[in-house]
Write an enzyme that holds these catalytic residues in place. Structure first.
Site, PDB file in Angstrom:
ATOM      1  N   ASP A  45      -1.697  -4.408 -13.325  1.00 35.78           N
ATOM      2  CA  ASP A  45      -0.880  -3.491 -12.529  1.00 35.78           C
ATOM      3  C   ASP A  45      -0.574  -2.254 -13.377  1.00 35.78           C
ATOM      4  O   ASP A  45      -0.549  -2.337 -14.605  1.00 35.78           O
ATOM      5  CB  ASP A  45       0.441  -4.177 -12.129  1.00 35.78           C
ATOM      6  CG  ASP A  45       1.031  -3.641 -10.832  1.00 35.78           C
ATOM      7  OD1 ASP A  45       1.106  -4.390  -9.855  1.00 35.78           O
ATOM      8  OD2 ASP A  45       1.412  -2.438 -10.800  1.00 35.78           O
ATOM      9  N   TYR A 171      -5.428   6.796   3.814  1.00 27.49           N
ATOM     10  CA  TYR A 171      -5.237   5.341   3.819  1.00 27.49           C
ATOM     11  C   TYR A 171      -6.180   4.677   4.824  1.00 27.49           C
ATOM     12  O   TYR A 171      -6.892   3.723   4.509  1.00 27.49           O
ATOM     13  CB  TYR A 171      -3.778   5.039   4.172  1.00 27.49           C
ATOM     14  CG  TYR A 171      -3.374   3.592   3.992  1.00 27.49           C
ATOM     15  CD1 TYR A 171      -2.847   3.141   2.785  1.00 27.49           C
ATOM     16  CD2 TYR A 171      -3.511   2.665   5.027  1.00 27.49           C
ATOM     17  CE1 TYR A 171      -2.466   1.803   2.621  1.00 27.49           C
ATOM     18  CE2 TYR A 171      -3.130   1.339   4.868  1.00 27.49           C
ATOM     19  CZ  TYR A 171      -2.613   0.914   3.660  1.00 27.49           C
ATOM     20  OH  TYR A 171      -2.236  -0.410   3.500  1.00 27.49           O
ATOM     21  N   LYS A 175      -9.261   2.110   3.890  1.00 27.54           N
ATOM     22  CA  LYS A 175      -9.206   0.713   4.333  1.00 27.54           C
ATOM     23  C   LYS A 175     -10.417   0.355   5.204  1.00 27.54           C
ATOM     24  O   LYS A 175     -10.926  -0.767   5.135  1.00 27.54           O
ATOM     25  CB  LYS A 175      -7.899   0.426   5.068  1.00 27.54           C
ATOM     26  CG  LYS A 175      -6.671   0.490   4.158  1.00 27.54           C
ATOM     27  CD  LYS A 175      -6.742  -0.556   3.049  1.00 27.54           C
ATOM     28  CE  LYS A 175      -5.502  -0.561   2.173  1.00 27.54           C
ATOM     29  NZ  LYS A 175      -5.588  -1.513   1.062  1.00 27.54           N
TER      30      LYS A 175
HETATM   31  N1  LIG Z   1       2.752  -4.026   3.121  1.00 27.88           N
HETATM   32  C1  LIG Z   1       1.989  -3.857   4.167  1.00 27.88           C
HETATM   33  O1  LIG Z   1       2.478  -3.774   5.295  1.00 27.88           O
HETATM   34  C2  LIG Z   1       0.499  -3.786   4.029  1.00 27.88           C
HETATM   35  C3  LIG Z   1      -0.286  -3.795   5.194  1.00 27.88           C
HETATM   36  C4  LIG Z   1      -1.663  -3.740   5.065  1.00 27.88           C
HETATM   37  C5  LIG Z   1      -2.254  -3.689   3.819  1.00 27.88           C
HETATM   38  N2  LIG Z   1      -1.460  -3.667   2.698  1.00 27.88           N
HETATM   39  C6  LIG Z   1      -2.139  -3.591   1.416  1.00 27.88           C
HETATM   40  O2  LIG Z   1      -1.656  -4.597   0.550  1.00 27.88           O
HETATM   41  C7  LIG Z   1      -1.907  -4.218  -0.794  1.00 27.88           C
HETATM   42  C8  LIG Z   1      -0.668  -4.469  -1.624  1.00 27.88           C
HETATM   43  O3  LIG Z   1       0.352  -3.583  -1.198  1.00 27.88           O
HETATM   44  P1  LIG Z   1       1.868  -4.044  -0.998  1.00 27.88           P
HETATM   45  O4  LIG Z   1       2.217  -3.828   0.418  1.00 27.88           O
HETATM   46  O5  LIG Z   1       2.075  -5.351  -1.617  1.00 27.88           O
HETATM   47  O6  LIG Z   1       2.615  -2.870  -1.812  1.00 27.88           O
HETATM   48  P2  LIG Z   1       3.517  -2.884  -3.103  1.00 27.88           P
HETATM   49  O7  LIG Z   1       3.786  -1.439  -3.377  1.00 27.88           O
HETATM   50  O8  LIG Z   1       4.686  -3.787  -2.931  1.00 27.88           O
HETATM   51  O9  LIG Z   1       2.566  -3.482  -4.238  1.00 27.88           O
HETATM   52  C9  LIG Z   1       1.435  -2.769  -4.701  1.00 27.88           C
HETATM   53  C10 LIG Z   1       1.260  -3.032  -6.188  1.00 27.88           C
HETATM   54  O10 LIG Z   1       0.078  -2.341  -6.597  1.00 27.88           O
HETATM   55  C11 LIG Z   1       0.367  -1.653  -7.812  1.00 27.88           C
HETATM   56  N3  LIG Z   1      -0.516  -0.486  -7.961  1.00 27.88           N
HETATM   57  C12 LIG Z   1      -0.448   0.709  -7.318  1.00 27.88           C
HETATM   58  N4  LIG Z   1      -1.407   1.526  -7.765  1.00 27.88           N
HETATM   59  C13 LIG Z   1      -2.111   0.848  -8.702  1.00 27.88           C
HETATM   60  C14 LIG Z   1      -3.212   1.156  -9.509  1.00 27.88           C
HETATM   61  N5  LIG Z   1      -3.793   2.374  -9.481  1.00 27.88           N
HETATM   62  N6  LIG Z   1      -3.688   0.195 -10.343  1.00 27.88           N
HETATM   63  C15 LIG Z   1      -3.093  -1.023 -10.430  1.00 27.88           C
HETATM   64  N7  LIG Z   1      -2.016  -1.360  -9.697  1.00 27.88           N
HETATM   65  C16 LIG Z   1      -1.529  -0.448  -8.835  1.00 27.88           C
HETATM   66  C17 LIG Z   1       1.833  -1.248  -7.677  1.00 27.88           C
HETATM   67  O11 LIG Z   1       2.422  -0.934  -8.956  1.00 27.88           O
HETATM   68  C18 LIG Z   1       2.414  -2.488  -7.031  1.00 27.88           C
HETATM   69  O12 LIG Z   1       2.827  -3.441  -7.982  1.00 27.88           O
HETATM   70  C19 LIG Z   1      -2.349  -2.758  -0.750  1.00 27.88           C
HETATM   71  O13 LIG Z   1      -3.752  -2.690  -0.855  1.00 27.88           O
HETATM   72  C20 LIG Z   1      -1.907  -2.318   0.627  1.00 27.88           C
HETATM   73  O14 LIG Z   1      -2.646  -1.236   1.107  1.00 27.88           O
HETATM   74  C21 LIG Z   1      -0.108  -3.717   2.775  1.00 27.88           C
END
Ligand SMILES: NC(=O)c1ccc[n+]([C@@H]2O[C@H](COP(=O)([O-])OP(=O)(O)OC[C@H]3O[C@@H](n4cnc5c(N)ncnc54)[C@H](O)[C@@H]3O)[C@@H](O)[C@H]2O)c1
Length: 278
Positions: A45, A171, A175
């Protein structure tokens, strides 16, 4: 077949797992599902303090997280993450290409219409959400091909399956890209015993987009877009993560799994809610 066998197929005891974005949200929840099942997790991370905090918390529970600072936008950084896993554990059985950002907004937000969408932001979102997944697939394949075994799980989004007015151009495009990337990698890697699948989450209450705590009014538009009329807790991703990581999914590859409370089963919002039309 012995009675216990179907349950044993979900076993991840002793697995060596890499998770990007393990410090928060879905990455952390999926990592926890692995660790609770007896796997060792190497978490990458950009949020090093967040990773250290998870590692310290897990230690109290007897789970193991090896925290590694990693920026998925940088291929060498991702390769170092996998090198660290191999050095510490001797290989990688499962890789979650999960890290992602939602720095951009949907076109209903002023400044994010297509003609004014900041090009700089487009590139930044691509560098993490699209290139970051490619880098993780490359690094995982480099380790898994000689092993002739592995499971890779890409976190896509329902926003990669269809248009979503609340989500930004960068985004949504990234995706959609990772979904086809998943299928192409599945095609190549099947011959090496490596499965590659994607999950497509709907709205989960994580820290994405800078959210710290979700207030009921923030949740409302998302709730309305979901058949089950609520947002999900990150722990609700864990069953699917376990399924795809373990031999419970031994005949599954190149697939995309919505986990969205029925969002993609609902028809889209009425067109009139998208603003004036000529
Ligand atoms: N939360 C939602 O509703 C949702 C829906 C669809 C998809 N997603 C996807 O789920 C995945 C996780 O997101 P989340 O919702 O848990 O968000 P989050 O922000 O809670 O967690 C994301 C994590 O990724 C880390 N991160 C960001 N950029 C980075 C990089 N360049 N290198 C390494 N680590 C990095 C952040 O520090 C964080 O710890 C993402 O790919 C997001 O697009 C989330």
């Amino acid at each position: 077949m012995a009675e216990h066998e179907p349950r044993a197929r979900w076993d991840v005891e002793g697995y060596r797992v890499v998770v990007t974005g393990a410090a928060s949200g879905l990455g952390r929840a999926m990592a926890e599902a692995m660790a609770a099942g007896g796997a060792t997790v190497v978490g990458g991370d950009v949020d090093q303090a967040g990773l250290e905090a998870v590692a310290a918390e897990w230690q109290q529970r007897g789970w193991r997280l090896i925290p590694v600072p990693c920026d998925v936008a940088d291929l060498e950084s991702v390769q170092r993450l996998f090198d660290r896993a191999v050095e510490a554990l001797g290989g990688v059985d499962v890789a979650f290409a999960n890290a992602g950002v939602a720095w951009d907004r949907g076109f209903l937000t002023p400044g994010f219409g297509i003609e004014e969408f900041p090009i700089e932001l487009w590139h930044r979102v691509m560098s993490v959400n699209l290139h970051g997944v490619f880098h993780t697939l490359k690094a995982a394949a480099r380790v898994m091909k000689p092993q002739r075994r592995g499971s890779i799980i890409v976190t896509a989004s329902t926003a990669g399956l269809r248009s979503e007015p609340m989500v930004g151009y960068g985004y949504i495009t990234a995706k959609a890209g990772v979904i086809n990337l998943t299928k192409q990698a599945a095609l190549e890697l099947a011959g090496y015993g490596i499965r590659v699948n994607a999950i497509a989450p709907g709205p989960f209450k994580t820290h994405i987009g800078g959210h710290q705590a979700w207030k009921p009014e923030d949740e409302e538009p998302w709730r309305d877009a979901v058949l089950l009329q609520r947002m999900a807790d990150p722990s609700e991703i864990q069953g699917l993560a376990l399924f795809l990581a373990s031999s419970a999914s031994s005949f599954v590859t190149g697939a995309v799994f919505p986990i969205d409370g029925g969002a993609t089963a609902l028809s889209q919002l009425p067109a009139r809610s998208l603003g004036p039309r000529t």
